[in-house]
Design a protein around this motif. Structure first.
Motif, short mmCIF file in Angstrom:
data_model
loop_
_atom_site.label_atom_id
_atom_site.label_comp_id
_atom_site.label_asym_id
_atom_site.label_seq_id
_atom_site.Cartn_x
_atom_site.Cartn_y
_atom_site.Cartn_z
N GLN A 1 0.82 -1.21 0.00
CA GLN A 1 0.00 0.00 0.00
C GLN A 1 0.85 1.26 0.00
OE1 GLN A 1 -3.20 0.03 2.97
NE2 GLN A 1 -2.96 -2.19 3.18
N TRP A 2 2.09 1.16 0.46
CA TRP A 2 2.98 2.32 0.55
C TRP A 2 3.87 2.47 -0.68
CZ3 TRP A 2 0.97 0.06 4.76
CH2 TRP A 2 0.58 0.87 5.84
N LYS A 3 3.66 1.64 -1.68
CA LYS A 3 4.55 1.59 -2.84
C LYS A 3 4.80 2.98 -3.45
CE LYS A 3 4.83 -0.43 -7.49
NZ LYS A 3 4.18 -1.34 -8.47
N LYS A 4 3.77 3.77 -3.64
CA LYS A 4 3.93 5.05 -4.33
C LYS A 4 4.64 6.11 -3.48
CE LYS A 4 -0.73 6.72 -3.14
NZ LYS A 4 -2.02 7.20 -3.70
N TYR A 5 4.79 5.85 -2.18
CA TYR A 5 5.44 6.82 -1.31
C TYR A 5 6.92 6.53 -1.07
CZ TYR A 5 0.58 7.95 -0.18
OH TYR A 5 -0.74 8.29 -0.25
N LEU A 6 7.39 5.38 -1.57
CA LEU A 6 8.74 4.93 -1.21
C LEU A 6 9.71 5.07 -2.37
CD1 LEU A 6 7.66 1.65 0.63
CD2 LEU A 6 8.39 3.77 1.71
N VAL A 7 10.93 5.39 -2.05
CA VAL A 7 12.01 5.39 -3.03
C VAL A 7 12.91 4.19 -2.73
CG1 VAL A 7 11.97 7.89 -3.30
CG2 VAL A 7 13.45 6.88 -1.56
N PRO A 8 13.61 3.66 -3.74
CA PRO A 8 14.45 2.48 -3.49
C PRO A 8 15.42 2.67 -2.34
CG PRO A 8 14.24 2.86 -5.84
CD PRO A 8 13.60 4.04 -5.17
N GLU A 9 15.58 1.60 -1.58
CA GLU A 9 16.50 1.52 -0.45
C GLU A 9 16.10 2.44 0.71
OE1 GLU A 9 20.55 1.71 -1.72
OE2 GLU A 9 20.36 -0.04 -3.03
N THR A 10 14.80 2.59 0.91
CA THR A 10 14.31 3.23 2.13
C THR A 10 14.53 2.27 3.30
OG1 THR A 10 12.61 4.52 0.99
CG2 THR A 10 12.25 4.08 3.33
N MET A 11 15.20 2.75 4.33
CA MET A 11 15.48 1.91 5.51
C MET A 11 14.52 2.30 6.63
SD MET A 11 19.64 2.16 5.30
CE MET A 11 19.96 1.01 6.66
N ALA A 12 13.82 1.31 7.18
CA ALA A 12 12.82 1.58 8.21
C ALA A 12 13.07 0.68 9.42
CB ALA A 12 11.41 1.36 7.67
#
Length: 457
Positions: free
Chosen positions: A313-324
């Motif tokens: 669901q968060w796909k459109k808000y994320l950029v590659p290699e987001t660390m959480a």
């Protein structure tokens, strides 16, 4: 004629009996691991019509399996290295949870013959052949009307990189790859073409649970891959030292595999939906623990990402290699409850110390400690801390709080709290507040929270 009719009936009954037999995951043992095994890839199909009974799927004749509906989404489960040869004990639960979530085809990729060996490099070399096998199957699916975007590959350890190799063959057009503690040994330091990376699928999510190095790991490296490999990479408890896992070799075999396997159990736990693990994108684990990454406005109306199956669901808000990052309990349910604690003091001197806080609702108590490093408190400067409780209590009636310098050799200080505010980071509850509290070193103070005076914050 009657004899022919009877014979046909008996043959039909035999075929029906065979159809109802269940194919099972290959069960090997340490003997097979020592002598080695030749690679064989077996695909076990599960659907809502056969949740507990797997049927071996032909790689070449998909039409021979009427339960395999090419128009439905397909999820592959791909295990990793199996040094003892035993079937993974989580396969059944993961398969069933997936089918509860969605009407789909679940394909368990059984490459135990090939993964069972004491010589780890041999299992690594087999990953390419497993990927070629799956690539041929998916090409067959595509020729028969299947959609690459409806494919989800869940890869555990070596299985994560197998998923990446398959995804690369299709130029990243596969819908999703989920990597559960992708393998580190023999992949660390490799180029993106030689391991899983974000370009291998339309969406890649990963969890890292075994990236540390201990004195034993000088010989046996941590099983997990340290660096990000997806659009979002989750690091529960910083990616190492998972609560509840043995810290010494006295823990037996669990010492070597508990943290690596924790990725699977955290993922399974997230699918049960008893509670959620909200994760906070951040540059480091220390910054996360220090409460410097609590702003979730960047991630739209749904806030910071929640770890697990629904992360898509968060796909459109994320950029590659987001660390959480998030923290967990020792056992299921693993999810913790996040609060933000804002404190303003009016001591003349700057003080450093730790805060322990408990919530009471009359029948239950839950605790949290800010103990990763000492907090610095300065006069009239608001200090925001992340506090995480082992469970979520409704209708909090009392709060207990304790300040500790953590050093018994010095004079016992008093922390004069001008105002305290506790805000639930999940629910929209009104914050809990209190004013004018005197906290003596290592002495707990209990009070009833009151409505916050919003103008003061």
């Amino acid at each position: 004629m009657s004899f022919c009719w009877l014979l046909a009936l008996l043959l039909g009954s035999v075929e029906l009996y065979r159809a109802r037999e269940c194919d099972v995951f290959t069960d090997l043992n340490l003997h097979h691991s020592i002598i080695g095994t030749d690679l064989y890839v077996k695909l076990l199909l599960y659907t809502r019509a056969s949740v507990t009974c797997g049927q071996e799927l032909s790689h070449h004749n998909l039409s021979a399996h009427p339960q395999f509906n090419i128009t439905k989404p397909t999820t592959f489960i791909i295990h990793g290295y199996r040094p003892t040869g035993s079937p993974p004990n989580w396969i059944k639960n993961l398969t069933q949870e997936l089918l509860v979530r969605r009407d789909m085809n679940v394909l368990v990729v059984d490459w135990n013959r090939g993964a069972t060996t004491i010589y780890y490099p041999k299992a690594v070399s087999n990953t390419r052949d497993v990927a070629d096998n799956l690539t041929a199957l998916i090409e067959n699916m595509e020729r028969n009307g299947g959609s690459l975007s409806s494919i989800h590959m869940i890869g555990i350890s070596l299985g994560a990189h197998i998923s990446g190799f398959v995804g690369a063959k299709f130029s990243g057009k596969i819908g999703r790859i989920t990597a559960l503690d992708p393998a580190g040994p023999m992949f660390t330091g490799k180029s993106s073409e030689e391991r899983l990376d974000p370009t291998d699928a339309q969406f890649v999510d990963a969890i890292h649970t075994d990236i540390d190095v201990s004195y034993v790991h000088c010989v046996l490296p941590a099983w997990g891959f340290r660096k990000p490999v997806g659009h979002i990479d989750f690091y529960p408890n910083g990616g190492a030292d998972q609560p509840g896992c043995p810290k010494t070799i006295l823990g037996g075999s669990q010492y070597f595999k508990c943290e690596h396997q924790r990725a699977v159990y955290l993922y399974l736990d997230s699918m049960k939906r008893t509670c959620t693990s909200r994760a906070f994108p951040c540059s480091s684990y220390n910054d996360f623990l220090g409460g410097r990454c609590l702003d979730c406005n960047t991630y739209g109306p749904i806030g910071c990402p929640v770890f697990g199956y629904e992360i898509i669901q968060w796909k459109k808000y994320l950029v590659p290699e987001t660390m959480a990052y998030f923290t967990t309990n020792k056992k299921s349910p693993f999810c913790k409850t996040n609060y933000k604690l804002d404190i303003v003091i009016w001591n003349h001197d700057t003080l450093r110390g730790y805060i322990t806080i408990s919530l009471h609702n009359g029948s239950e108590v839950t605790n949290a400690t800010t103990n990763h490093k000492a907090n610095t408190f300065q006069k009239y400067k608001e200090n925001s801390l992340l506090v995480q409780f082992d469970k979520d209590l409704q209708n909090v009636q009392k709060i207990s709080i304790k300040f500790s310098k953590g050093n018994t050799l010095h004079f016992k200080y008093k922390l004069r709290v001008l105002r305290l505010r506790l805000t639930h980071l999940e629910r929209k509850d009104s914050p809990l507040c209190r004013y004018d509290i005197l906290l003596e070193d290592n002495k707990e103070v209990t009070f009833r929270p009151i409505p916050c005076e919003e103008s003061n914050f």
